[in-house]
Write an enzyme that holds these catalytic residues in place. Structure first.
Site, PDB file in Angstrom:
ATOM      1  N   GLU A  23      28.891  15.936 -28.743  1.00  0.00           N
ATOM      2  CA  GLU A  23      28.989  16.993 -27.837  1.00  0.00           C
ATOM      3  C   GLU A  23      27.643  17.664 -27.522  1.00  0.00           C
ATOM      4  O   GLU A  23      26.748  17.762 -28.439  1.00  0.00           O
ATOM      5  CB  GLU A  23      29.861  18.136 -28.529  1.00  0.00           C
ATOM      6  CG  GLU A  23      31.346  18.014 -28.775  1.00  0.00           C
ATOM      7  CD  GLU A  23      32.100  18.881 -29.908  1.00  0.00           C
ATOM      8  OE1 GLU A  23      32.381  19.907 -29.354  1.00  0.00           O
ATOM      9  OE2 GLU A  23      32.304  18.508 -30.978  1.00  0.00           O
TER      10      GLU A  23
ATOM     11  N   ARG B 252      32.164  10.442 -43.240  1.00  0.00           N
ATOM     12  CA  ARG B 252      31.229  10.941 -42.612  1.00  0.00           C
ATOM     13  C   ARG B 252      29.783  10.573 -43.689  1.00  0.00           C
ATOM     14  O   ARG B 252      30.017  10.146 -44.795  1.00  0.00           O
ATOM     15  CB  ARG B 252      31.205  12.561 -42.542  1.00  0.00           C
ATOM     16  CG  ARG B 252      32.226  13.078 -41.782  1.00  0.00           C
ATOM     17  CD  ARG B 252      32.346  14.486 -42.018  1.00  0.00           C
ATOM     18  NE  ARG B 252      31.118  15.099 -41.720  1.00  0.00           N
ATOM     19  CZ  ARG B 252      31.297  16.102 -40.780  1.00  0.00           C
ATOM     20  NH1 ARG B 252      32.109  15.967 -39.944  1.00  0.00           N
ATOM     21  NH2 ARG B 252      30.066  16.650 -40.154  1.00  0.00           N
TER      22      ARG B 252
ATOM     23  N   LYS C 167      26.207  21.715 -37.716  1.00  0.00           N
ATOM     24  CA  LYS C 167      25.380  22.160 -36.558  1.00  0.00           C
ATOM     25  C   LYS C 167      25.007  23.622 -36.607  1.00  0.00           C
ATOM     26  O   LYS C 167      24.085  24.242 -36.220  1.00  0.00           O
ATOM     27  CB  LYS C 167      26.171  21.729 -35.350  1.00  0.00           C
ATOM     28  CG  LYS C 167      25.841  20.235 -34.829  1.00  0.00           C
ATOM     29  CD  LYS C 167      26.521  20.126 -33.456  1.00  0.00           C
ATOM     30  CE  LYS C 167      26.305  18.815 -33.042  1.00  0.00           C
ATOM     31  NZ  LYS C 167      26.942  18.421 -31.698  1.00  0.00           N
TER      32      LYS C 167
END
Length: 566
Positions: free
Chosen positions: A42, A269, A279
């Protein structure tokens, strides 16, 4: 399942569980034996080291199986997205050494996604809901209690179609209504309880401007984008495992060809000690000035690691070492630092730098004489050759390398004791000069001219070897010493404190009066070096004609664990 290891032929590396799935699909002839992956960031922030793990997998699988990997920006939320992030993501992927086949955007598929949503409404599988987000969330129930149907669930198809079109025309305010898929409010999978698939956003999009006012949700756009592109293996992190049934549900409604469907596979992850990967938190650090931008060398961003002096090969080596599994954990950041030490030890030229200089005067060395001493660039790789370093009567050495009243096992410079000056002579300290505050201003020594490196007397045994630079021929430099950004191993685990309270106040120390050998006048930004006896450093882009700026990548050894254990 933690990891499936399948032995191929003798001597070949075992497969991780994702490679095992891929090989199984190939053997079964699925998707015409075609392999296609995608890296789908993204564009709402800079990539961090966790993304590097996904990049290595997405591009690595495509490379290994002669497939292709596309870069796709999942740009479905214009409020948080920016072209700046698009450009930085492309730069980071290239720097890591990967190349995409094509560049796509989820926004490329907005017309197709819209048509699919309209089809769902017409088939009675979607409806416009005018309730608030809070009420919709309450009606979803709990994992042990079924949800409650929306009063708009059975709204006429024509009415939903009209409202959906008007949502996109800007007739309604943000949050006033959404489009929901009509699935099953009693499903054991909470994601099946009539998920929201479109919402109103009036912020201009970085590519489409104001053409759209209704935007698809990530869960709706992601799988369909995979399908439109021909992705065969959609690789994502473990939090999407519970989303996979919804991913498959929409694709089953969308697909027309039984010979093709993308397969979602989840992996763990990357979580690092002394680091945050959120983020939102990283953006907060930047916006509040807690760090000096996204590429601050203390940040876990890929551009931060690049600026600090990490190499693409060291990051890829680290990712390869930790592998891919089906369970989450936290990796010691020392393993990442070991990977860059290993790489730079083999590749970085050795140079001399003095971070806390004090003058050493060789009293019996001729005034005005200058000798050029040969210095090996890298003893691990002699093909790198050598360079010359100027030796003169007045030198700089590290202040901590001298002690006037030294203990017995102090093997550096102290009155009456011999030490070797690397690549030059053996010298004996004869004394020192102090200022009024009692600080050492100058150190005095005498050299033995028969002990120059390469001469017979140079083999005389002494216990200490010091690095140095010529006072006259060295260059001024600024050195930035970086440490862990946080004081605790897992800053995300402490729920009692704001993560900002856990910041390490000593994560950056700036030394402004350093001296480096003249060889470094030709160094360019991002060039890596080993400062002898001190660590690995690289040239920062802040360097200018007046002063070179260096960042410490890592120390020569892992000293943090020793400090931590005290």
């Amino acid at each position: 399942m933690s990891e499936i290891n399948i032995k191929e032929e003798e001597g070949k590396k075992s497969l991780n569980f994702i490679e095992a799935f891929v090989e199984s699909d190939l053997a079964a002839g699925k998707n015409g034996k075609r392999i296609q992956t995608r890296f789908p960031p993204e564009p709402n922030g800079y990539l961090h080291i966790g993304h590097a793990k996904a990049i290595c997998l997405d591009f690595g699988i495509a490379e290994r199986y002669n497939g292709i990997c596309n870069l796709r920006f999942d740009d479905t939320n214009p409020v948080k997205e920016d072209v700046e992030y698009v450009d930085s993501i492309m730069e980071d992927i290239k720097w890591l050494g990967f190349h995409w086949e094509n560049v796509y955007y989820a926004s490329d598929y907005f017309p197709q996604l819209w048509d699919f949503a309209v089809r769902l409404i017409k088939e009675g599988k979607a409806y416009v809901d005018e309730q608030s987000a809070e009420i919709i969330a309450q009606q979803k129930g709990t994992p042990t209690q079924p949800g409650t149907n929306s009063p708009f669930r059975d709204r006429p198809v024509e009415e939903s179609l009209d409202l959906f079109n008007r949502m996109n025309q800007g007739d309604f305010e943000e949050g006033s209504m959404v489009l929901r898929a009509k699935i099953d409010m009693a499903s054991s999978n909470m994601h099946f309880r009539d998920p929201i698939i479109y919402r109103i956003i009036k912020h201009p999009h970085h590519r489409t401007g104001t053409a759209w006012k209704a935007y698809p949700m990530y869960d709706f756009a992601h799988g369909e984008s995979d399908y439109f592109e021909g992705v065969t293996h959609s690789l994502c992190t473990l939090e999407f495992e519970v989303h996979r049934p919804l991913y498959d549900y929409f694709i089953d409604l969308l697909k027309k060809d039984d010979d093709y469907r993308p397969r979602q596979i989840e992996f763990n992850r990357l979580n690092l000690t002394y680091t945050v990967m959120s983020k939102r938190k990283l953006l907060q650090l930047v916006k509040e000035g807690r760090v000096n931008g996204w590429d601050d060398p203390r940040m876990p961003t890929i551009c931060g690691f690049r600026r600090r002096g990490f190499t693409p090969s060291s990051i890829r080596s680290f990712i390869n070492k930790i592998g891919y599994t089906k369970y989450d954990g936290i990796i010691d950041v020392a393993l990442l630092e070991h990977a860059v030490r290993e790489d730079l030890n083999a590749t970085a030229p050795r140079v001399s730098a003095v971070l806390d200089p004090v003058k050493l005067i060789i009293t019996n060395y001729p005034v005005g004489k200058v000798e050029m001493m040969e210095a090996i660039n890298n003893p691990e790789d002699l093909t790198q050759g050598s360079h010359e370093i100027a030796f003169s009567r007045e030198l700089f050495i590290e202040r901590e390398d001298f002690m006037e009243d030294a203990p017995k096992k102090f093997f550096r410079m102290t009155p009456g004791q011999e030490v070797r000056l690397k690549n030059a002579y053996i010298v004996k300290c004869t004394g020192c000069k102090k200022n009024e505050a009692g600080e050492i201003e100058e150190i005095y020594a005498e050299y033995d001219e028969l002990t120059k490196s390469g001469m017979p007397e140079s083999n005389r045994k002494v216990k200490g070897t010091l690095h140095w630079v010529s006072a006259e021929h060295s260059l001024p430099a600024e050195v930035r010493l970086y440490d862990r950004l946080f004081t605790v191993e897992n800053p995300s685990e402490d729920k009692e404190k704001d993560f900002l309270e856990l910041l390490n106040p000593d994560s950056l120390k700036v030394l402004s009066n350093c001296r480096v050998e003249a060889e470094l006048q030709h160094a360019k930004p991002y060039d890596n070096f080993q400062f002898q006896r001190l660590g690995y450093f690289n040239v920062d882009p802040d360097s200018n004609s007046e002063k070179i700026v260096f960042n410490r990548t890592v120390s020569l050894k892992d000293t943090w664990s020793k400090v931590k254990d005290k």
